[in-house]
Motif scaffolding. Structure first.
Motif, PDB file in Angstrom:
ATOM      1  N   SER A 190       0.853  -0.985  -0.043  1.00 52.83           N
ATOM      2  CA  SER A 190      -0.050   0.082   0.007  1.00 52.83           C
ATOM      3  C   SER A 190       1.131   1.264  -0.032  1.00 52.83           C
ATOM      4  O   SER A 190       0.710   2.209  -0.761  1.00 52.83           O
ATOM      5  N   LEU A 250      -3.792  -1.224  -5.808  1.00 54.07           N
ATOM      6  CA  LEU A 250      -4.722  -0.454  -4.880  1.00 54.07           C
ATOM      7  C   LEU A 250      -6.007  -0.875  -4.436  1.00 54.07           C
ATOM      8  O   LEU A 250      -6.703  -0.891  -3.522  1.00 54.07           O
ATOM      9  N   GLU A 310      -5.786  -3.903  -2.596  1.00 55.29           N
ATOM     10  CA  GLU A 310      -5.515  -3.746  -0.969  1.00 55.29           C
ATOM     11  C   GLU A 310      -6.916  -3.069  -0.328  1.00 55.29           C
ATOM     12  O   GLU A 310      -7.408  -3.468   0.518  1.00 55.29           O
ATOM     13  N   ARG A 311      -7.729  -2.414  -1.168  1.00 51.85           N
ATOM     14  CA  ARG A 311      -9.076  -1.994  -0.922  1.00 51.85           C
ATOM     15  C   ARG A 311      -9.927  -2.790  -0.451  1.00 51.85           C
ATOM     16  O   ARG A 311     -10.745  -2.964   0.504  1.00 51.85           O
TER      17      ARG A 311
END
Length: 642
Positions: free
Chosen positions: A471, A525, A528-529
């Motif tokens: 991240s 990303l 990761e979210r």
């Protein structure tokens, strides 16, 4: 609870609470009250009838007596049926007991109404059929209870039951055959009917003795009541048959009060809290006591027959008992021979369990721990012996919602899969684990399960650090990359001046690869979210043909460069969805299709209705995904080697 509250408790509920224990907790207050009143009525009626037969001026007779006597059997039968209706566990066996008791009551009702006043009632009669129906129902119920609480039943147990049944049958034959032959004139049907009752009693007490032997003579309150009821029944049935055969039986005496009381004992057993029978107790030496005692009885009858001639039926049954005892002896020797091999295998398995780094423990079919290796003890803080007998789900699992995978494995034999969860230590602390539960089958039935688990605390910490690193790096890369992309875009567009053909080509390549790198960082990303649960879906009304067209338009330059044609065939279906996420998914799939499609081939993108859903389909002429890699491509950054 205060004394005053106890005093206000209804008599029926207090009475039933004392008789039934915790089985009442799961039924409604109204049902509890009705059952309590029925229990109280049955108890008072049986006690009053017994008191009348003992202290009355003579035998109890007349229509009132007959009606009451039939009711004395119907009340326990109703209580057993109520137990089956209100408590789901072991519903079938207690329903069978209830039906049998009602059949017994029906036999007496027919006898009082039709047969009683006949000078010579037929034998067998419809009453005999109803009374013997009770024995069939009771036998089936006992065997069902034994199998439900035990699971598999070993061959040696059935041999012991046969020895006990044959020995008791030989005793009954020695006492009853001659009087029955004398009283019935030797008619085969009458003799068979009269002998059916003691034989049925013997079979019932044989099943009860099996339950006692299997439990190490500690079967629990339910089986204590059943054992007492059928032991008393076989004694008084023998007395009754002897009195009938000798012409000394008188109806309405204290003897008739025994059978309703026995039925009430069986009904009381129905309401006791079920207790599982642990069959390992049967392997101890005292399990052989039953077969040895009955074999000695048969031997005594055989020796006695040489001095005082017994009837042929008793002699044959005694000989059959000795033959069964001989078979039991042979099976015991065979078991002893195989026991040494089993012990060697057990020692090897124990060494493997003790050396394993993962926690391993076994479950019986009720979810209780049967063994645990040292790793399990180290990870949970319990001793290995301390864990045995505990409910695994209640002891180790921490706030797990829904059905436990262990329960599914025990009930259905579900295939083992790796499951993540939290385990609870003895001190109350928790730790993350990954575990599998594998069902164990015996004779086609699930007999238990083996659970293998490992502590994944360190692995989760490594994953957390990796996700945090990903991240941070992704965010830090995105800022300068945006500037680089903007500068390259200005350079490639000619805003800052014309470039030479070679320079323009290099600038276009840099822009393309920069865009690819931006997409890769965006994907990282997004992942990761998704993992952190921070992805939000903004559902809006959209049309599938527009979504497909926008996705294809984004990927058109890549397709042209690869020499691949992209065609669309999407119906204009209205959906509620997040258009950005749909387009992102479609572009990823179309990108993969372009990458693996040969030049001059066609990629088709379509959308069609599939029931209440919409199905997006991307079809290409690529080599496809091997069957063993279908799951891999959905893993994080997973791909099939080109």
């Amino acid at each position: 609870m205060s004394t005053a509250i106890k005093q206000r408790q209804p008599v029926s509920r207090a009475f039933l609470s004392g008789m039934a224990g915790s089985l009442l907790e799961g039924i409604s207050p109204v049902a509890r009250t009705i059952v309590g009143i029925t229990w109280l009525a049955a108890f008072v009626a049986v006690a009053a009838f017994a008191l009348r037969t003992v202290t009355g001026p003579g035998p109890a007779t007349g229509a009132a007596y007959e009606t009451l006597y039939v009711a004395l059997y119907m009340l326990p039968g109703g209580l057993c049926i109520a137990r089956a209706a209100l408590v789901r566990h072991e519903r079938g066996p207690w329903l069978a007991f209830g039906i049998g008791m009602l059949a017994w009551a029906g036999g007496y009702a027919y006898y009082f109404a039709v047969l009683q006043d006949l000078p010579s009632p037929p034998s067998p009669s419809p009453s005999d059929a109803l009374w013997l129906t009770y024995y069939a129902c009771a036998g089936g119920a006992l065997i069902s209870l034994l199998r439900r609480r035990l699971g598999s039943i070993k061959k040696s147990l059935w041999i012991d039951v046969a020895i006990a049944a044959l020995a008791l049958a030989s005793i009954s034959a020695a006492l009853l055959v001659d009087p029955i032959l004398a009283s019935t004139g030797g008619e085969l049907a009458a003799v068979a009917t009269n002998l059916a009752y003691p034989v049925a009693d013997v079979l019932l007490i044989g099943v009860v003795l099996a339950a006692f032997a299997l439990s190490g003579w500690r079967p629990g309150e339910c089986w204590y009541l059943l054992g007492a009821a059928f032991a008393i029944q076989i004694v008084f049935d023998t007395v009754y048959l002897y009195q009938v055969a000798s012409g000394t039986y008188v109806a309405g005496t204290s003897l008739d009060a025994v059978w309703p009381a026995l039925m009430l004992m069986i009904a009381a057993a129905a309401w006791q809290k079920p207790r599982t029978i642990v069959s390992t107790e049967y392997e101890r030496w005292h399990a052989l006591v039953v077969s040895i005692v009955f074999a000695v009885v048969a031997l005594f009858l055989t020796i006695y027959d040489h001095f005082v001639r017994l009837n042929d039926v008793a002699a044959i049954l005694a000989a059959a008992t000795l033959a069964a005892a001989f078979v039991r002896t042979m099976t015991t020797f065979a078991d002893v021979r195989s026991l040494s091999k089993s012990r060697e295998l057990l020692a090897q398995n124990q060494s493997i369990l003790n050396s394993a780094g993962e926690g391993i423990y076994g479950l019986d079919r009720w979810g209780r721990i049967t063994f645990a290796n040292p790793a399990t003890a180290d990870l949970t803080g319990y001793g290995t012996d301390e864990l045995v007998g505990l409910d695994a789900h209640l002891t180790l699992h921490h706030a797990e919602t829904g059905e436990s995978p262990m329960v599914a494995a025990l009930r259905e034999g579900a295939a083992p899969t790796a499951i993540e969860g939290l385990y609870r230590r003895r001190d109350g602390s928790t730790f993350p684990v990954e575990y599998t539960c594998t069902a164990l089958e015996e004779s086609g039935r699930v007999a238990g399960a083996v659970v293998v688990f490992k502590d994944v605390t360190e692995r989760r910490e490594v994953e957390r650090l990796k996700e945090e690193f990903t991240s941070v790096v992704s965010h830090e890369l995105r800022t300068p990359l945006t500037s680089i992309r903007g500068s390259l875009g200005l350079l490639a567009s000619g805003t800052l001046g014309a470039l030479s053909p070679k320079g323009q080509r290099m600038a276009d390549i840099a822009v393309s690869n920069t865009d690819r790198l931006v997409r890769l960082i965006n994907d990282i990303l997004d992942i990761e979210r998704i993992d952190s649960g921070r992805v939000t879906m903004e559902r809006v009304a959209s049309h599938t043909d527009e979504l497909v067209a926008r996705a294809v338009e984004v990927m058109r330059p890549m397709a042209d460069e690869a020499g691949v044609r992209v065609e669309t065939d999407a119906a204009g279906l209205r959906i509620e969805a997040d258009p950005d996420r749909i387009i992102q998914t479609l572009t990823n799939l179309i990108s993969n299709s372009i990458k693996f499609s040969p030049p001059e081939s066609v990629i088709s993108v379509s959308a069609e209705r599939d029931g209440r859903r919409v199905l997006f389909r991307i079809t290409d002429a690529g080599r496809g995904i091997p069957a063993d890699k279908l799951e891999t491509v959905f893993e994080r950054f997973g791909q099939v080697d080109a």
